[in-house]
Every structure is written in C-alpha cells, then in structure tokens.
Enzyme design. Sequence first.
Site, short mmCIF file in Angstrom:
data_model
loop_
_atom_site.label_atom_id
_atom_site.label_comp_id
_atom_site.label_asym_id
_atom_site.label_seq_id
_atom_site.Cartn_x
_atom_site.Cartn_y
_atom_site.Cartn_z
N ASP A 80 0.82 -1.22 0.00
CA ASP A 80 0.00 0.00 0.00
C ASP A 80 0.85 1.26 0.00
OD1 ASP A 80 0.76 -0.90 2.67
OD2 ASP A 80 -0.37 0.81 3.43
N GLU A 175 -0.02 -1.21 5.66
CA GLU A 175 1.02 -0.81 6.62
C GLU A 175 0.87 0.65 6.98
OE1 GLU A 175 5.03 0.72 7.90
OE2 GLU A 175 3.79 1.37 6.23
ZN LIG Z 1 6.78 2.15 4.26
#
Ligand SMILES: [Zn+2]
Length: 409
Positions: A80, A175
């Site tokens: 992401d 994340e």
């Molecule tokens: Zn990162």
Amino acid sequence: MEYTVTERFLKYVQLDTQADPLSGTFPSSEKQKDLTKVLCEELKSMGIEYTTNDAGYIYATLPSNMDKDCPKIFFCAHLDTAPDCSGTNVKPILHTDYKGQDIILPDDPNLVISSAQFPNLKDKIGHDIITASGLTLLGSDDKSGVAIIMDALHQLVHNNTIPHGTVKALFTTDEEIGKGVAKVDLQLLDADFGYTLDSGDLGCFEDENFSANALKLTIHGVSAHPGYAKGTMENAIKIASEIVASLPKLTLCPEMTDKKDGFIHPTSIQGGLESATVDFILRDFETGKLDEYAGLISEIAEVVLKSYPNSSYNIEVKVQYRNMKDILNKHPMVSELALKAMKNVGISPVYGSIRGGTDGAVLSHMGLPCPNVFAGEQAIHSKYEWVSVQDMQKGVDTVLEICKLASAM
Ligand SMILES: [Zn+2]
C-alpha cells in the site's frame, strides 16, 4: 546478472494502492489487491510457490539449494501507499545520469526537487533518479522494497551459484494505516527471522523504534445552570484545558524533540461542561519511560484538580506497539548479518532509530526478529518523493548477500 528492479518498480508504482484510513475492511481498499495479482503472476512465471489471503498478503517460498540445515529467512515489504498524498495515476519519470541539477516536475513546474532541499541528492551524481510527475506521490515507500525483493528472488531462481537456505517473501497491505501485519499467519510464514525493506537512503538500517502507548484522560466536572452556578459549577472543559496548558512546553513534546527523545502528545480534546476527554499518545525508545509519562499527566491533573474539589479524573492506558530493540537485543546476530552483508557489497551502514512504529517491530514482538533495511526511499508521502535506481540495485545486492551469509550459518 542484469537487474530487473527498475522495470518492476516502474510497473508497480503505476498501480494505485493507496490505503484508506476510514475503511474498516481488510484490505482497507480493494485496489491494493491489483498489485497482489501482478506479483502473483510474476512469482508464477518464476516458478515460485506462493499463497495469498483475503487481505491481499502474499507468502512466497523459495526452497533451499543447500544440503544442510540453515536458517529460514524472510524479506517483507508493504504493497500500500500512504493516504497523505494522491496515488492515483502515478506517472513515474526516469531521469538518467543525474548531473546535480534541480529536477522540475513537469505536471506542476512549481514543484522542484533540489539538492538544497534534499542534500543527499548530491551523493547521487551519475545515478538514474526516478520521480513522480508533480501530481501524485511516487510510491517508492514501499514499492522500492517490493521491487528489490522480487528482483532478488528472480536472481536466486536464475543463478543457482548463489547459495541460500529457504527464502521467504512476505508482502502485506495497509502498513500505512498501522495494520500492516494484522492478518499475518506466523505458521504460514514459517521463518526464523527476517527483514523489512522499508527504510530510506543507501545503507540506512534501523533496529529500534518507539515504544508507544495511547492514554485517555477523562475529567468529570460538576454541571449546573449557568445562571445559578455560583459556588457549584466545575467546568470539565476548563479543567481539561488547564491540564493541557500545564504540559511541559520546552521538552517532551513532538515539536521540541528529535533523535532519541520521547514525548507526551495530546491528539484530540472533546467534551462539555460535565465531562471532557483528552486523548494522548506517549512515545519513547525506553519502554519504561511510558509509565513515567502517564505518571506526569496524573500529577498535573492532581494539581489542577486542587482548585476543583468536587471534580475527578480517570486515566486509561492502551499499549500500541513496542520497541523492537527489546527483542533484537536477545538476537544480535540478526542485525549483525544485515550489517555484514551491507559492508560486503560496499555499503557503509547508517544506523537510525525509527520515531514511530514498523511492521518489523510488531513481527519482532510476535517472535520473529525483524529489523529494517534501506530500500532507497526519499521524501516519502509527498509529491517530491524520489529514488535512485542504483540504490535499489544495492538493495538487491544486500538481500542476496544476506541470503548467502545465512546459508553459511
Ligand atoms: Zn513504508
């Protein structure tokens, strides 16, 4: 062998994989799985076995080519990109043979990447630099890491002269919104230790990060009709404000600290006459300090409440994440291996401390020691984001050298 990291990177960054902090689903945005699909196709064409889960993670396994037991290591990167800056329609631009000039981003000529602003650009003379076009972030955080791991796997598959034990790749989603390893299955990962490829400039290496708690302070005041409140009303809004105004101003706050100093940071305040809450985040590299910070908030509340005899407060503390150093100290070989690998491929390691959390910290505390290795990312989460091709190639060399060194253990 020829590197494939650049072509892979240029392909990956064109997929919009922005995480959505407001979503409650896994992954937070379905489009992150577009990259999952692309990577699965590439793994399949390399003949590497993999599995995926509903959250879009990939677990890939390259079997050992040794006839002895050696540690199983994994390399982890996230698919992401940050919600802070658009990731839609990223147009990567390759600036070959950088000569030290300012780099003007064509879609918004007001945006200039200069060595005045980014002094480490001066170290990249002769490199090929990749930037976005001025309207979006680049996504080097963490598609550099993804591309480095994929190129390293490619090299290991096609060059059987590199000795290696079982090598695993773990690609995660979300994340950037703090959920990067929420859905990880350690049994499926089945490794001894690993590395996230999600750090900055060439040689950057981090094996410590903040320990983090969240603290909620609730004030219970005394309400009364404002026209007839004399001698009775104790306004929770005013009490909460006084407490916030009494926090240290020259130390222990984000705007006055850096390096290894921790802080107490109020992130939101809400309430009314009868009750008010203040949310804080507490951060320090020494986990024990977090209790001291909670104690300080308590002390301040006690002092302020002396003027409000019928009011009270309570405090709730939640553990958020912990310093991976607490774990890595027990397994010094994990960091040593990465540092030795960097030196062997001609890189001087640059030690750093992460003033935040990482997936590796969470994995470390789940039982898998996992420091963070450079992926070349620069000016992340912004339209100025850039990366050097040669730094990413050094990242590939480092991963291969780690595999080689681990095979001799
Ligand atoms: Zn990162």
